[in-house]
Design an enzyme around this catalytic site. Structure first.
Site, PDB file in Angstrom:
ATOM      1  N   ASP A 159     -75.855  -1.171  37.642  1.00  0.00           N
ATOM      2  CA  ASP A 159     -74.699  -0.207  36.352  1.00  0.00           C
ATOM      3  C   ASP A 159     -74.418   1.037  37.073  1.00  0.00           C
ATOM      4  OD1 ASP A 159     -74.501  -2.385  34.574  1.00  0.00           O
ATOM      5  OD2 ASP A 159     -77.015  -1.965  34.093  1.00  0.00           O
ATOM      6  N   HIS A 187     -79.423  -2.039  28.831  1.00  0.00           N
ATOM      7  CA  HIS A 187     -78.160  -2.982  29.501  1.00  0.00           C
ATOM      8  C   HIS A 187     -76.906  -3.875  29.114  1.00  0.00           C
ATOM      9  CE1 HIS A 187     -77.140  -4.991  33.189  1.00  0.00           C
ATOM     10  NE2 HIS A 187     -76.937  -6.075  32.362  1.00  0.00           N
TER      11      HIS A 187
HETATM   12  P1  NAI Z   1     -78.341 -18.606  37.257  1.00  0.00           P
HETATM   13  O1  NAI Z   1     -78.542 -19.205  35.814  1.00  0.00           O
HETATM   14  O2  NAI Z   1     -78.225 -18.616  38.240  1.00  0.00           O
HETATM   15  O3  NAI Z   1     -80.293 -18.339  37.862  1.00  0.00           O
HETATM   16  C1  NAI Z   1     -81.562 -18.231  36.477  1.00  0.00           C
HETATM   17  C2  NAI Z   1     -82.734 -19.092  36.860  1.00  0.00           C
HETATM   18  O4  NAI Z   1     -84.110 -18.797  36.066  1.00  0.00           O
HETATM   19  C3  NAI Z   1     -82.127 -20.698  36.563  1.00  0.00           C
HETATM   20  O5  NAI Z   1     -82.758 -21.234  38.615  1.00  0.00           O
HETATM   21  C4  NAI Z   1     -82.748 -20.790  36.178  1.00  0.00           C
HETATM   22  O6  NAI Z   1     -83.941 -22.586  36.549  1.00  0.00           O
HETATM   23  C5  NAI Z   1     -84.694 -19.916  36.400  1.00  0.00           C
HETATM   24  N1  NAI Z   1     -85.319 -20.071  35.261  1.00  0.00           N
HETATM   25  C6  NAI Z   1     -84.966 -20.575  33.826  1.00  0.00           C
HETATM   26  N2  NAI Z   1     -86.300 -20.002  32.962  1.00  0.00           N
HETATM   27  C7  NAI Z   1     -87.356 -20.179  33.825  1.00  0.00           C
HETATM   28  C8  NAI Z   1     -88.379 -19.915  33.604  1.00  0.00           C
HETATM   29  N3  NAI Z   1     -89.094 -19.991  32.330  1.00  0.00           N
HETATM   30  N4  NAI Z   1     -89.583 -19.401  34.697  1.00  0.00           N
HETATM   31  C9  NAI Z   1     -89.110 -19.354  36.295  1.00  0.00           C
HETATM   32  N5  NAI Z   1     -87.406 -19.751  36.245  1.00  0.00           N
HETATM   33  C10 NAI Z   1     -86.527 -19.984  35.030  1.00  0.00           C
HETATM   34  O7  NAI Z   1     -78.561 -17.232  36.220  1.00  0.00           O
HETATM   35  P2  NAI Z   1     -78.341 -15.964  37.732  1.00  0.00           P
HETATM   36  O8  NAI Z   1     -76.842 -15.406  38.137  1.00  0.00           O
HETATM   37  O9  NAI Z   1     -79.233 -15.287  38.582  1.00  0.00           O
HETATM   38  O10 NAI Z   1     -79.021 -14.607  36.719  1.00  0.00           O
HETATM   39  C11 NAI Z   1     -80.580 -14.595  36.292  1.00  0.00           C
HETATM   40  C12 NAI Z   1     -80.341 -13.779  35.321  1.00  0.00           C
HETATM   41  O11 NAI Z   1     -80.272 -12.085  35.345  1.00  0.00           O
HETATM   42  C13 NAI Z   1     -79.652 -13.772  33.795  1.00  0.00           C
HETATM   43  O12 NAI Z   1     -79.692 -13.547  32.799  1.00  0.00           O
HETATM   44  C14 NAI Z   1     -78.591 -12.131  34.584  1.00  0.00           C
HETATM   45  O13 NAI Z   1     -77.577 -12.501  33.043  1.00  0.00           O
HETATM   46  C15 NAI Z   1     -79.453 -11.856  34.395  1.00  0.00           C
HETATM   47  N6  NAI Z   1     -78.287 -10.484  34.813  1.00  0.00           N
HETATM   48  C16 NAI Z   1     -78.788  -8.517  34.968  1.00  0.00           C
HETATM   49  C17 NAI Z   1     -77.728  -8.112  35.615  1.00  0.00           C
HETATM   50  C18 NAI Z   1     -78.610  -6.658  35.318  1.00  0.00           C
HETATM   51  O14 NAI Z   1     -77.778  -5.641  35.741  1.00  0.00           O
HETATM   52  N7  NAI Z   1     -80.221  -6.295  34.823  1.00  0.00           N
HETATM   53  C19 NAI Z   1     -76.550  -8.308  36.420  1.00  0.00           C
HETATM   54  C20 NAI Z   1     -77.127  -9.401  36.727  1.00  0.00           C
HETATM   55  C21 NAI Z   1     -77.158 -10.826  35.884  1.00  0.00           C
END
Ligand code: NAI
Length: 327
Positions: A159, A187
């Site tokens: 952000d 966030h």
């Molecule tokens: P994604 O869905 O591509 O990957 C998430 C991964 O986490 C998947 O491979 C899944 O198998 C794994 N996962 C689920 N539960 C798990 C557990 N208990 N232990 C280990 N791995 C586990 O999602 P992406 O795009 O990589 O985003 C990840 C997170 O980041 C989302 O929650 C998204 O909302 C958040 N995010 C936060 C931002 C921020 O600025 N704080 C910005 C962009 C995304």
């Protein structure tokens, strides 16, 4: 030569994981003098994909990469770790209520907090990226009583970076000309990107733009940027989120430049009226070891109302996870 530092990435097979791991292994997280040992935590069905990413990491022949471990067990993945990037989280599914979302994430961040408490290195630093990031960080932290609370942080650097570019483009300057910008609060869409303390060319950024633009363009553009990326790309921010995670930890470890600050969600000590214990975004500096909240900023009525609204949302999330028994 120095011993490798263990860095754990959860959700390693996800899209942020894919954008993050190569940069960590190349030395961009901890610097060019620090070898890293990567620990990838995934859920069982995603282990094979994580192995594929590990194969590609091997194929980069990164000189600083001392090894890669892959596991679906949090105790194994966090054992001896010094940096934990908690990226994996449960996204909101169709028809999912907030309580369901918080419960599902409690099921992830409670055991991860416990595993960190049990096995992490004494110098552990935790960054939560997975949403709802601030409250997920609070859940993990509350299950790690032996780790100082201030080691648990949540990411608002994306952000922050988005806001820096928006104001730089508006004023026709480079991003390095923007200083002292702050993201306050959660966030989420309630976050408050603050231009009143930001400086461009040594002058207040807010004074160089119209209040109308600040209120009706700048703030919503920053707060809704995630949705705009999904709309354009057909997938959520990944490389920019990974970049922000790198920035957050790099700044934490190497410190903020003299006379400037950045934004990070850290545990509140009550500063600026943010209830103690909430993990809220603040203007922060780092001395290379710990974050400190920048003190003494004057908050006018406009900013006060924006900060209060976002902090109220954080308080509600904390009440919700408390009533679900997650903290
Ligand atoms: P994604 O869905 O591509 O990957 C998430 C991964 O986490 C998947 O491979 C899944 O198998 C794994 N996962 C689920 N539960 C798990 C557990 N208990 N232990 C280990 N791995 C586990 O999602 P992406 O795009 O990589 O985003 C990840 C997170 O980041 C989302 O929650 C998204 O909302 C958040 N995010 C936060 C931002 C921020 O600025 N704080 C910005 C962009 C995304």
């Amino acid at each position: 030569s120095t011993a490798p530092v263990k860095v754990t990435v959860t959700g390693a097979a996800g899209q942020i994981g894919y954008a993050l791991l190569f940069r960590i292994a190349s030395g961009q997280l901890l610097g060019p003098d620090t070898p890293v040992r990567l620990s990838l935590l995934e859920i069982t069905p995603a282990l094979k994909a994580a192995e594929g990413t590990a194969m590609e990491l091997d194929d980069c022949a990164f000189p600083l990469l001392a090894g890669i471990d892959i596991s679906d067990d949090a105790n194994t993945a966090f054992d001896g770790t010094s940096v934990a990037l908690l990226v994996g989280a449960r996204p909101r599914g169709p028809g999912m209520e907030r309580g369901d979302l918080l419960s599902a994430n409690g099921g992830i961040f409670k055991p991860q907090g416990e595993a960190l408490n049990k096995g992490a290195a004494d110098d552990i630093r935790v960054l939560v990226v997975g949403n709802p990031a601030n409250t997920n960080a609070l859940i993990a932290q509350s299950h790690a009583p032996d780790i100082p609370a201030e080691r648990f942080t949540a990411m608002t650097r994306l952000d922050h970076n988005r806001a820096v570019t928006q104001i730089a483009q508006k004023l026709g300057v480079g991003v390095s000309d923007v200083h002292k910008l702050t993201i306050w609060g959660n966030h989420s869409a309630t976050q408050y990107p603050d231009l009143f303390h930001a400086e461009v060319g040594g002058r207040s950024a807010a004074e160089q733009v119209e209040q109308e633009w600040l209120e009706n363009t700048f703030i919503p553009t920053v707060a809704k940027r995630g949705a705009a990326i999904i709309d354009a790309r057909g997938a959520s921010s990944a490389a920019s989120a990974a970049n922000a995670a790198i920035d957050h930890v790099h700044t934490w470890v190497h410190g903020t430049p003299e006379g400037d600050w950045t934004s990070a969600a850290i545990v509140s000590d009550g500063s600026y009226g943010v209830p103690e214990g909430l993990i809220s975004s603040f203007p922060v500096t780092s001395d290379g070891t710990s974050w400190k909240i920048v003190q003494g900023l004057e908050i006018d009525d406009f900013s006060r109302a924006k900060i209060d609204a976002s902090v109220a949302e954080l308080s509600e999330e904390r009440e919700a996870v408390r009533s679900l028994g997650l903290i």
